[in-house]
Design an enzyme around this catalytic site. Structure first.
Site, short mmCIF file in Angstrom:
data_model
loop_
_atom_site.label_atom_id
_atom_site.label_comp_id
_atom_site.label_asym_id
_atom_site.label_seq_id
_atom_site.Cartn_x
_atom_site.Cartn_y
_atom_site.Cartn_z
N ARG A 27 -22.63 18.45 -29.05
CA ARG A 27 -21.74 18.06 -29.81
C ARG A 27 -20.23 18.13 -29.83
O ARG A 27 -19.50 17.69 -30.61
CB ARG A 27 -22.10 18.70 -31.47
CG ARG A 27 -23.72 18.61 -31.67
CD ARG A 27 -23.88 19.16 -32.99
NE ARG A 27 -23.21 18.82 -34.16
CZ ARG A 27 -23.64 17.70 -34.79
NH1 ARG A 27 -24.81 17.14 -34.63
NH2 ARG A 27 -22.91 17.18 -36.07
N GLY A 101 -15.61 17.44 -39.12
CA GLY A 101 -15.34 16.21 -39.83
C GLY A 101 -13.93 16.06 -39.74
O GLY A 101 -13.19 16.60 -38.77
N HIS A 514 -18.61 -18.98 -17.55
CA HIS A 514 -17.48 -19.20 -18.62
C HIS A 514 -16.33 -18.12 -18.49
O HIS A 514 -15.94 -17.59 -19.61
CB HIS A 514 -18.29 -19.05 -20.06
CG HIS A 514 -19.09 -20.26 -20.12
ND1 HIS A 514 -18.58 -21.50 -20.78
CD2 HIS A 514 -20.26 -20.45 -19.97
CE1 HIS A 514 -19.57 -22.39 -20.58
NE2 HIS A 514 -20.76 -21.88 -20.18
#
Length: 619
Positions: A27, A101, A514
């Site tokens: 994390r 947070g 393209h």
């Protein structure tokens, strides 16, 4: 994105917290820290860098106490250094806070608190929480936390301790995940289950705007106004061995090799005699018959799974389907209403942008279906219905088995809707179900080819590394595909970028002329997904165009395809023969492994690539 753990019990808090942080390092790994109540005072140790640096620091001078909180950081406000690492303290070092947070109004709060005499030492948004709790503290930590969080704007999951309240930890959550682990004579708080799973498999998943007070023998959950919430514990259905490497060099490699078993488990649970079972779905069949369009919303790898889902849903369920990135969905006033099914795809079920998109879709009157992996996650709870992928814990930051599980759910959902809406003849559905049932075996066979360290893809990676340095770091990758494998081209490029930091782009092969064809010379390595399909001949033409300009081609082709060898490709990767519809499940395996072996050759940290974290819980 950061990892939080708190412990109170009879054991040495440091050992429990460091062990838990090691399971949360996916994390964030910019820094790590721990605060324990040690002999009546808060003992704070925090260091920049990975957890091993903190562990070494504590080896010679361990932190005492049986209550503490810990944190592993993914930096947002303030560069990674010792000072900005969590936990953060108040002015008197009576209070310690860890936070996941973003506090959006932290600057205004900080200025106000400085005027009131508070002294800040870090650049983080988190430190304002410690000072707010200090401001409101009058002998009641829970009350002070409740008053403090009313001042906050943004997202947060926090754990707070106070030196004068040595028998409790107070936590709170708003738009960031927080889970309580229930033990005997001990309790835990964390941002994710693996942090405490070796100690208990009983968990309470806090919902938004809830506060929790944890003691050794009691857990009390309340809403932000102070009303008691009767939170029901859940039993975690996987064990800690699934969150360990099991003899593999890296979690990513282990999770790649788990994919055949994950797929087998999903099919055994959900597909019986060509009937699809979604027991937890909660959206009635009548609603699925009425939907006029489907919107799929996701981020990153989940977005690529959703894009593949769009192809199959439109072709077989015959429902107009479109896909959007979660970060863009809610900012453009999307046209979704009562006739729309919005499918939110998220491994963690806590992805901030996807959660915001879910709420926007519900506000507009759409029915929301979640596809996610984590029981009790915010997205799973807030959606009208949910289908769990049951992939087990995925620790490596670069997603692999979660992607396969998400694809499997989209296949099952397609079969479910095709049968319900009668868009595919029963005989055709039966054949598709039979082929789908055989995919775990084919996947296992394909994976078995790469069990040795000395395999084809490892050799290709070695050659690329040599070529890369010979060309003075100029070489890069293009990934080309058509139709249902185009999302795999994007996913293959993403995997390579994530863990090897090498420039890579995925394109629909028909778009090459393209613009991207201007990149073709002797430098790029071009991965061409050229399995047997309705667009096979078009893909071969694209390969010839690349070879005419000296591009280096790695072709992923169907086993036994002799024609591919006549096109002067440089490297060949074969997958078992399967109907085009199911080919993405097999194609993705060599794409994942190629990225893995390239990163391995360059010596990078595969499980924890720079600047990335597993669960993106902030915008």
């Amino acid at each position: 994105m950061c990892g939080i753990i708190g412990y109170i019990g009879e054991r040495k808090a440091q050992d429990v917290i460091i062990s838990g942080l090691s399971r949360l390092e996916y994390r964030g790994y910019d820094s790590a820290g721990i605060a324990t109540l040690d002999d009546g005072n808060i003992r704070l140790v925090k260091r920049q860098g990975k957890l091993k640096i903190l562990r070494e620091e504590l080896k010679d001078d361990p932190a005492g106490g049986t209550l503490g909180i810990g944190h592993t950081r993914w930096a947002t406000h303030g560069i990674p250094n010792d000072v900005n690492a969590h936990p953060h303290l108040d002015c008197k070092s009576h209070i310690a806070v860890v936070h996941n947070g973003i506090i959006e109004n932290y600057l205004d709060l900080k200025k106000r608190l400085i005027r009131e005499g508070h002294k800040f030492i870090s650049e983080t948004d988190t430190e304002v929480i410690a000072h707010l709790v200090e401001k409101f503290y009058q002998g009641d930590l829970e009350g002070a936390v409740r008053k403090a969080i009313k001042e906050l704007k943004g997202s947060f999951a926090i754990a707070v301790i106070h030196k004068h309240e040595p028998e409790r930890i107070v936590g709170a959550r708003c738009d960031s995940p927080l889970v309580v682990g229930l033990g005997k004579g001990e309790n835990f708080i964390a941002s994710d289950v693996p942090a405490f799973l070796e100690h208990t498999n009983k968990a309470i998943y806090l919902t938004n705007n809830e506060i929790v007070v944890i003691t050794r023998n009691k857990v009390t959950v309340k809403d932000f106004s102070g009303r008691v919430v009767h939170a029901k514990p859940s039993k975690v259905t996987w064990d800690i061995t699934q969150a360990e490497k099991g003899g593999f060099k890296h979690f990513m490699l282990k999770e790649i090799f788990e994919q055949s078993e994950v797929l087998k488990k999903i099919l055994n649970e959900r597909l019986v005699n060509c009937k699809v079972f979604f027991e937890e779905l909660a959206i009635p069949e009548s609603a699925f018959r009425r939907f006029t369009n489907i919107a799929i919303v996701a981020c990153g790898t989940a977005y690529h799974a959703g894009m593949t889902g769009k192809y199959m849903l439109e072709e077989y369920a015959r429902i107009p389907c479109w896909i959007d990135t979660s970060s863009e969905f809610r900012y453009r006033d999307p046209m979704v209403g009562k006739g729309a099914l919005v499918i939110i795809v998220s491994q963690s079920g806590e992805t901030a942008d996807s959660l915001a998109a879910l709420r926007e879709a519900k506000k507009k009157g759409a029915t929301v279906l979640a596809i996610c992996n984590v029981l009790g996650s915010s997205i799973a709870r807030e959606a009208h219905g949910v289908i769990y992928t049951h992939a087990g814990p995925e620790i490596a930051v670069a997603s692999t088995k979660a992607y396969t599980a998400q694809l499997a759910i989209f296949y099952l959902l397609t079969l479910y809707l095709a049968a319900l809406r009668k868009t595919v003849p029963a005989s055709r559905l039966s054949r598709l179900c039979k082929q789908f049932r055989d995919l775990p075996r084919l996947m296992a066979e394909l994976l078995s080819e790469y069990k040795s360290d000395y395999n084809t893809l490892a050799a290709y990676a070695q050659e690329f590394k040599r070529y890369y340095f010979e060309k003075h770091n100029k070489s890069y990758f293009l990934y080309l595909a058509r139709n249902i494998n185009y999302p795999n081209a994007l996913e293959g490029a993403l995997k390579l970028k994530e863990i090897s930091y090498i420039s890579a782009e995925g394109y629909p092969a028909g778009e090459m002329k393209h613009g991207p064809i201007a990149l073709i010379d002797e430098n790029p390595w071009v991965v061409c997904i050229a399995v047997q399909s309705k667009t096979y001949d078009k893909m071969i033409s694209n390969i010839q165009e690349i070879k005419a300009r000296n591009g280096i081609v790695i072709a992923i082709a169907t086993e036994g395809d002799k024609g591919i060898l006549h096109n002067k490709i440089n490297y060949l990767i074969e997958i078992p023969k399967v109907e085009e519809l199911f080919s993405p499940l097999l194609v993705v395996i060599p794409l994942q492994l190629l990225a893995y072996y390239v990163a391995l050759e360059f010596g990078y940290d595969i499980d924890q690539p720079r600047n990335l974290a597993k669960s993106v819980t902030v915008e």
